[in-house]
Motif scaffolding. Sequence first.
Motif, PDB file in Angstrom:
ATOM      1  N   PHE B  23      -2.661   3.945  -6.514  1.00 26.87           N
ATOM      2  CA  PHE B  23      -2.335   5.295  -6.051  1.00 26.87           C
ATOM      3  C   PHE B  23      -2.707   6.297  -7.128  1.00 26.87           C
ATOM      4  O   PHE B  23      -2.402   6.097  -8.302  1.00 26.87           O
ATOM      5  CB  PHE B  23      -0.838   5.437  -5.764  1.00 26.87           C
ATOM      6  CG  PHE B  23      -0.397   4.743  -4.511  1.00 26.87           C
ATOM      7  CD1 PHE B  23      -0.734   5.253  -3.265  1.00 26.87           C
ATOM      8  CD2 PHE B  23       0.378   3.582  -4.574  1.00 26.87           C
ATOM      9  CE1 PHE B  23      -0.313   4.624  -2.102  1.00 26.87           C
ATOM     10  CE2 PHE B  23       0.805   2.955  -3.415  1.00 26.87           C
ATOM     11  CZ  PHE B  23       0.444   3.473  -2.187  1.00 26.87           C
ATOM     12  N   ALA B  33      -0.080  -0.329  -7.624  1.00 25.66           N
ATOM     13  CA  ALA B  33       1.044  -0.806  -6.822  1.00 25.66           C
ATOM     14  C   ALA B  33       0.876  -2.280  -6.463  1.00 25.66           C
ATOM     15  O   ALA B  33       1.841  -3.021  -6.373  1.00 25.66           O
ATOM     16  CB  ALA B  33       1.178   0.038  -5.551  1.00 25.66           C
ATOM     17  N   ALA B  52      11.222  -7.310  -7.079  1.00 21.66           N
ATOM     18  CA  ALA B  52      11.983  -6.205  -7.654  1.00 21.66           C
ATOM     19  C   ALA B  52      11.600  -4.883  -6.992  1.00 21.66           C
ATOM     20  O   ALA B  52      10.521  -4.751  -6.422  1.00 21.66           O
ATOM     21  CB  ALA B  52      11.733  -6.129  -9.156  1.00 21.66           C
ATOM     22  N   GLY B  54      10.114  -1.466  -6.318  1.00 22.76           N
ATOM     23  CA  GLY B  54       8.913  -0.807  -6.819  1.00 22.76           C
ATOM     24  C   GLY B  54       7.768  -1.756  -7.116  1.00 22.76           C
ATOM     25  O   GLY B  54       6.774  -1.367  -7.721  1.00 22.76           O
ATOM     26  N   LYS B  57       6.124  -4.033  -2.334  1.00 24.99           N
ATOM     27  CA  LYS B  57       6.368  -4.708  -1.052  1.00 24.99           C
ATOM     28  C   LYS B  57       6.028  -3.802   0.122  1.00 24.99           C
ATOM     29  O   LYS B  57       5.338  -4.209   1.057  1.00 24.99           O
ATOM     30  CB  LYS B  57       7.849  -5.136  -0.965  1.00 24.99           C
ATOM     31  CG  LYS B  57       8.287  -6.046  -2.090  1.00 24.99           C
ATOM     32  CD  LYS B  57       9.726  -6.491  -1.929  1.00 24.99           C
ATOM     33  CE  LYS B  57      10.724  -5.358  -2.011  1.00 24.99           C
ATOM     34  NZ  LYS B  57      10.787  -4.692  -3.339  1.00 24.99           N
ATOM     35  N   THR B  59       4.130  -1.253   0.045  1.00 27.62           N
ATOM     36  CA  THR B  59       2.678  -1.045   0.010  1.00 27.62           C
ATOM     37  C   THR B  59       1.962  -2.188   0.712  1.00 27.62           C
ATOM     38  O   THR B  59       1.051  -1.968   1.521  1.00 27.62           O
ATOM     39  CB  THR B  59       2.201  -0.945  -1.454  1.00 27.62           C
ATOM     40  OG1 THR B  59       2.967   0.065  -2.113  1.00 27.62           O
ATOM     41  CG2 THR B  59       0.730  -0.599  -1.520  1.00 27.62           C
ATOM     42  N   ARG B 266      20.273  -5.794  -7.590  1.00 22.55           N
ATOM     43  CA  ARG B 266      20.028  -5.250  -6.259  1.00 22.55           C
ATOM     44  C   ARG B 266      20.359  -6.245  -5.165  1.00 22.55           C
ATOM     45  O   ARG B 266      20.137  -6.003  -4.002  1.00 22.55           O
ATOM     46  CB  ARG B 266      18.566  -4.825  -6.143  1.00 22.55           C
ATOM     47  CG  ARG B 266      18.252  -3.815  -7.181  1.00 22.55           C
ATOM     48  CD  ARG B 266      17.368  -2.728  -6.706  1.00 22.55           C
ATOM     49  NE  ARG B 266      17.531  -2.360  -5.301  1.00 22.55           N
ATOM     50  CZ  ARG B 266      16.765  -1.460  -4.746  1.00 22.55           C
ATOM     51  NH1 ARG B 266      15.825  -0.888  -5.431  1.00 22.55           N
ATOM     52  NH2 ARG B 266      16.924  -1.140  -3.478  1.00 22.55           N
TER      53      ARG B 266
HETATM   54  N1  LIG Z   1       1.981   7.295  -1.795  1.00 23.40           N
HETATM   55  C1  LIG Z   1       2.186   6.918  -3.064  1.00 23.40           C
HETATM   56  N2  LIG Z   1       1.697   7.655  -4.086  1.00 23.40           N
HETATM   57  C2  LIG Z   1       1.885   7.278  -5.369  1.00 23.40           C
HETATM   58  N3  LIG Z   1       2.546   6.183  -5.741  1.00 23.40           N
HETATM   59  C3  LIG Z   1       3.062   5.406  -4.778  1.00 23.40           C
HETATM   60  C4  LIG Z   1       2.917   5.739  -3.393  1.00 23.40           C
HETATM   61  N4  LIG Z   1       3.532   4.782  -2.661  1.00 23.40           N
HETATM   62  C5  LIG Z   1       4.044   3.916  -3.546  1.00 23.40           C
HETATM   63  N5  LIG Z   1       3.758   4.269  -4.812  1.00 23.40           N
HETATM   64  C6  LIG Z   1       4.132   3.537  -6.022  1.00 23.40           C
HETATM   65  O1  LIG Z   1       3.741   2.203  -5.855  1.00 23.40           O
HETATM   66  C7  LIG Z   1       4.726   1.332  -6.371  1.00 23.40           C
HETATM   67  C8  LIG Z   1       5.145   0.354  -5.296  1.00 23.40           C
HETATM   68  O2  LIG Z   1       5.808   1.055  -4.262  1.00 23.40           O
HETATM   69  P1  LIG Z   1       6.426   0.320  -3.017  1.00 23.40           P
HETATM   70  O3  LIG Z   1       7.006   1.369  -2.156  1.00 23.40           O
HETATM   71  O4  LIG Z   1       5.414  -0.560  -2.407  1.00 23.40           O
HETATM   72  O5  LIG Z   1       7.576  -0.548  -3.678  1.00 23.40           O
HETATM   73  P2  LIG Z   1       8.641  -1.506  -3.000  1.00 23.40           P
HETATM   74  O6  LIG Z   1       8.424  -2.867  -3.520  1.00 23.40           O
HETATM   75  O7  LIG Z   1       8.621  -1.332  -1.529  1.00 23.40           O
HETATM   76  O8  LIG Z   1       9.989  -0.927  -3.599  1.00 23.40           O
HETATM   77  P3  LIG Z   1      11.446  -0.908  -2.932  1.00 23.40           P
HETATM   78  O9  LIG Z   1      11.938  -2.303  -2.963  1.00 23.40           O
HETATM   79  O10 LIG Z   1      12.239  -0.029  -3.852  1.00 23.40           O
HETATM   80  O11 LIG Z   1      11.295  -0.346  -1.562  1.00 23.40           O
HETATM   81  C9  LIG Z   1       5.854   2.195  -6.876  1.00 23.40           C
HETATM   82  O12 LIG Z   1       5.758   2.284  -8.262  1.00 23.40           O
HETATM   83  C10 LIG Z   1       5.599   3.532  -6.262  1.00 23.40           C
HETATM   84  O13 LIG Z   1       5.986   4.528  -7.145  1.00 23.40           O
END
Ligand SMILES: Nc1ncnc2c1ncn2[C@@H]1O[C@H](COP(=O)(O)OP(=O)(O)OP(=O)(O)O)[C@@H](O)[C@H]1O
Lengths: 280, 271
Positions: B23, B33, B52, B54, B57, B59, B266
């Motif tokens: 990103f 990501a 964990a 962020g 997942k 994504t 968590r």
């Molecule tokens: N549209 C975006 N623009 C910039 N960074 C992003 C964007 N979407 C996600 N990220 C970054 O990508 C990383 C992964 O995000 P993601 O939402 O996939 O995490 P996650 O595993 O789903 O987290 P959680 O368990 O808290 O939902 C994070 O560091 C987030 O800040």
Amino acid sequence: MTVQSESAVGSVSVPSLPAKPSMLARITDKLVSPFFAILLVAYWEFHVRYFEVDALLLPPPSKILVSLWHGLASGLFLEHLGITIYRALSGFLIAMFMGIALGALISQFKFIEKTVYPWVVALQTVPKIAIAPLILVWCGYGSLSKIVTATLVAFFPILVNTIIGLRSCEQGKLDLMRSLKAGRWLTFRMVQLPNALPFIFAGLSVAVVFSILGALVGEFVGSKDGIGFLILDANYQLNIPRVFALLIMLAAYGITCHVLLRYAHRKLVFWNDQHNVTSA
Amino acid sequence: MQKALSLHDTTPAIELSGVSKVFATASGEPVHALNYTNLTIGAGEFITVVGASGCGKTTLLRLVAGLERSSSGTIRINGAPQVGPSEQAGIVFQDATLLPWRTVMQNVLLPVQVLKLDARKYGERARALLETVGLKDFTNKYPHELSGGMRQRVAITRALVHDPAMLLMDEPFGALDAMTRDQMNLELLDIWAATRKTVVLITHSITESVFLADRVIVMSPRPGRVVEEIVIDLPRPRTLEMINKEEFGKYVRHIRGLLGAGAHARNGATP
Ligand SMILES: Nc1ncnc2c1ncn2[C@@H]1O[C@H](COP(=O)(O)OP(=O)(O)OP(=O)(O)O)[C@@H](O)[C@H]1O
Ligand SMILES: [Mg+2]
């Protein structure tokens, strides 16, 4: 939704049911504001008579009422109010359609946003009232110049609120539509527009007041009829009670619009009644 | 276990090879990501993803759903390169994402309306699905009149209504209390057993991940990668009693070990 949060003073609430103010509390609640108004008017009457205030500065309410009665009975007031309402309402309705339509176009098409939006922002800062004399020159002495002024003044709050409302749509809702491969129009109609309704209504309730202002200023600048004309006329004749009586007429129209809009808002945006306090 | 076998003789439903997602951010520093992720998911498999916060997942799920383009690597859906969103995927977002001006029934029928499917036929189906998830008497209610768990059930019903082959769920039960969550898990397994859709479900609960899955995907902290895929060799239908069995506990401890200390905080929702 209909639960009132004000605590019912002095009433015993029924357990388990959402606290509904008692009959007495509700009636007193409703009467508080009119009661104050009556008190104020009574004091006004007393003060003016007792201290012998010059009727040219502040006429007593009784004289205003008499003037209002004469104006209504002769049909003069209603005739001119009709003309002003026609102008203000036309301006408001045109502004509503144009504001929502242009707001939708700006929010949907990058090209239009890039070319039109900067102008909108720039124009918004210009006090529209200032060009009322120009509009009189361009559009003539009749109703058109007043309608144009009213439209111009009412247009921007609607446009700006529409744009903000359409942009405020949650990404999740847009993703949902995108995941179903919904087209632009479908997404707009099914998600963005209903989502923007609370904002649009906030804009409309500002605009409806502005449209009266616009029509009135148009009439001040140059007119041979309408409430604005009557106010100026009465002012020249130093008929101050009549000026006040005419203001009451305008206020009545303004309040009616406000109430109707609020009713439409409640009916159409039933789902977020809780946050219904946005527009004053 | 039979699932694992069938993997070899059919085209995978979802196949990621070398998929990365970077990103661009406002600060200028790119966020990695997802880093070079490989994953193969067979048709009808129930996959859960843990990792964990962020770690990428969401994504990953959005990439599979076609809501996000990968920075590199290829994604194949049923063998064909992924080109964008598809009606073959039913998505349940992290928050229910219902439209507040639509009734429960109207919300559920949104995909039917958008995809221009036969309203009568799918109306019947929607009614039947709502009955399965215990919302028969709420079809004409609005979302703000429902509890959080009910809303999530509506969202799941909506994802199922057009009968997609894949179900992609992002922490669908994250906001629910443990009891409702257990019940929702059982309902989901019932639906899955009846329809055999390919399911990818993200969760923060290790217990939930083991309870539901054929296979648990464990992801590393950012940049996200698949650390290990654990085949859950527990009999189906799964029952809540299994959670207390030694075998179940072994899986949970193993995954907890992989996730390390960071993930424990968590994971409070389930025992
Ligand atoms: N549209 C975006 N623009 C910039 N960074 C992003 C964007 N979407 C996600 N990220 C970054 O990508 C990383 C992964 O995000 P993601 O939402 O996939 O995490 P996650 O595993 O789903 O987290 P959680 O368990 O808290 O939902 C994070 O560091 C987030 O800040
Ligand atoms: Mg997430």
